[in-house]
Design a protein around this motif. Structure first.
Motif, mmCIF file in Angstrom:
data_model
loop_
_atom_site.group_PDB
_atom_site.id
_atom_site.type_symbol
_atom_site.label_atom_id
_atom_site.label_comp_id
_atom_site.label_asym_id
_atom_site.label_seq_id
_atom_site.Cartn_x
_atom_site.Cartn_y
_atom_site.Cartn_z
ATOM 1 N N GLN A 74 101.168 130.280 71.775
ATOM 2 C CA GLN A 74 100.107 130.125 72.911
ATOM 3 C C GLN A 74 99.141 131.143 72.908
ATOM 4 O OE1 GLN A 74 103.201 128.148 76.240
ATOM 5 N NE2 GLN A 74 103.216 130.365 75.705
ATOM 6 N N LEU A 91 101.048 113.411 78.828
ATOM 7 C CA LEU A 91 100.857 113.698 77.539
ATOM 8 C C LEU A 91 102.395 113.532 76.907
ATOM 9 C CD1 LEU A 91 98.500 116.614 77.451
ATOM 10 C CD2 LEU A 91 98.257 114.597 76.379
ATOM 11 N N ARG A 117 108.272 123.685 73.458
ATOM 12 C CA ARG A 117 108.819 124.347 74.869
ATOM 13 C C ARG A 117 109.869 123.628 75.359
ATOM 14 N NH1 ARG A 117 107.341 127.346 79.096
ATOM 15 N NH2 ARG A 117 105.278 128.143 78.004
ATOM 16 N N ALA A 172 98.420 121.466 68.318
ATOM 17 C CA ALA A 172 98.294 120.718 69.345
ATOM 18 C C ALA A 172 99.038 120.997 70.750
ATOM 19 C CB ALA A 172 98.211 119.377 68.734
ATOM 20 N N GLU A 173 98.495 120.798 71.859
ATOM 21 C CA GLU A 173 99.294 120.691 73.010
ATOM 22 C C GLU A 173 100.505 119.994 73.022
ATOM 23 O OE1 GLU A 173 100.007 122.360 76.529
ATOM 24 O OE2 GLU A 173 98.317 123.150 75.343
ATOM 25 N N ASP A 174 100.353 118.866 72.271
ATOM 26 C CA ASP A 174 101.596 118.055 72.570
ATOM 27 C C ASP A 174 102.848 118.646 71.517
ATOM 28 O OD1 ASP A 174 100.215 117.354 70.293
ATOM 29 O OD2 ASP A 174 100.976 115.367 70.290
ATOM 30 N N SER A 175 102.285 119.206 70.639
ATOM 31 C CA SER A 175 103.308 120.046 69.680
ATOM 32 C C SER A 175 104.061 121.262 70.341
ATOM 33 C CB SER A 175 102.654 120.632 68.543
ATOM 34 O OG SER A 175 102.309 119.222 67.488
ATOM 35 N N LEU A 176 102.923 122.172 71.375
ATOM 36 C CA LEU A 176 103.502 123.050 71.843
ATOM 37 C C LEU A 176 104.517 122.690 72.934
ATOM 38 C CD1 LEU A 176 100.214 125.422 72.342
ATOM 39 C CD2 LEU A 176 102.296 126.092 71.100
ATOM 40 N N GLN A 177 104.098 121.609 73.592
ATOM 41 C CA GLN A 177 105.013 121.316 74.695
ATOM 42 C C GLN A 177 106.348 120.685 74.106
ATOM 43 O OE1 GLN A 177 104.583 121.963 77.950
ATOM 44 N NE2 GLN A 177 102.574 122.999 77.343
ATOM 45 N N LYS A 205 99.229 115.365 84.380
ATOM 46 C CA LYS A 205 98.791 115.412 83.222
ATOM 47 C C LYS A 205 99.572 115.624 82.135
ATOM 48 C CE LYS A 205 94.339 116.525 80.953
ATOM 49 N NZ LYS A 205 93.285 117.054 81.001
ATOM 50 N N LEU A 206 100.425 116.877 82.043
ATOM 51 C CA LEU A 206 101.320 117.180 81.012
ATOM 52 C C LEU A 206 102.335 116.182 80.724
ATOM 53 C CD1 LEU A 206 102.160 119.135 79.114
ATOM 54 C CD2 LEU A 206 103.130 120.580 81.027
ATOM 55 N N GLN A 224 97.125 135.257 67.188
ATOM 56 C CA GLN A 224 97.966 134.069 67.678
ATOM 57 C C GLN A 224 98.297 133.261 66.060
ATOM 58 O OE1 GLN A 224 95.519 131.655 70.038
ATOM 59 N NE2 GLN A 224 96.984 129.977 70.278
#
Length: 132
Positions: free
Chosen positions: A93, A11, A122, A114-119, A7-8, A105
């Motif tokens: 996170q 994305l 990372r 957003a999760e895509d920005s965090l990833q 899933k990640l 946080q």
């Protein structure tokens, strides 16, 4: 490096074209990461006098982050190649208290990134946090 969950990975594959990237390319700090900081962080982190002591507008962000000791934990703000040792990622996170950090946080007073920005951030750190 561990394999990413499907899933990640899906994305990331969807986010890469939007960030001007292809699967085999490195994450560009200037094109992909700095715009996240400009849009989500720089309004509060302008001159370095704010809590955390960081300048996160595009021309100063890299020097304020990479290889710099964190003011709020025993970690570096960004440890190239080591996302789990990068306090910035923990602050974004919400896991900062688990690594000796303090405060809330980030971004303060806004929804989490957003999760895509965090990833994307990372992945940039995993790839060595280059100034590219």
């Amino acid at each position: 490096m561990k394999a990413l969950p499907r899933k990640l990975l899906a994305l990331l594959v969807l986010a890469l074209p939007q960030a001007g990237l292809h699967a085999a390319e490195e994450v560009s700090f200037a094109k992909a990461v700095a715009p996240i900081f400009r849009g989500q962080c720089a309004t509060c982190h302008m001159n370095g006098d704010e809590p955390g002591g960081m300048k996160l507008y595009p021309s100063a962000a890299y020097q304020s982050l990479v290889g710099v000791a964190s003011a709020g934990s025993p970690l570096q703000r960004v440890a190239p190649g080591a996302p789990e040792q990068s306090y910035l990622l923990h602050k974004l996170q919400g896991t900062h208290l688990n690594v000796g950090g303090a405060g809330v946080q980030m971004p303060f007073g806004q929804p989490p990134l957003a999760e895509d920005s965090l990833q994307l951030i990372r992945l940039w750190v995993e790839q060595g946090a280059k100034n590219n």
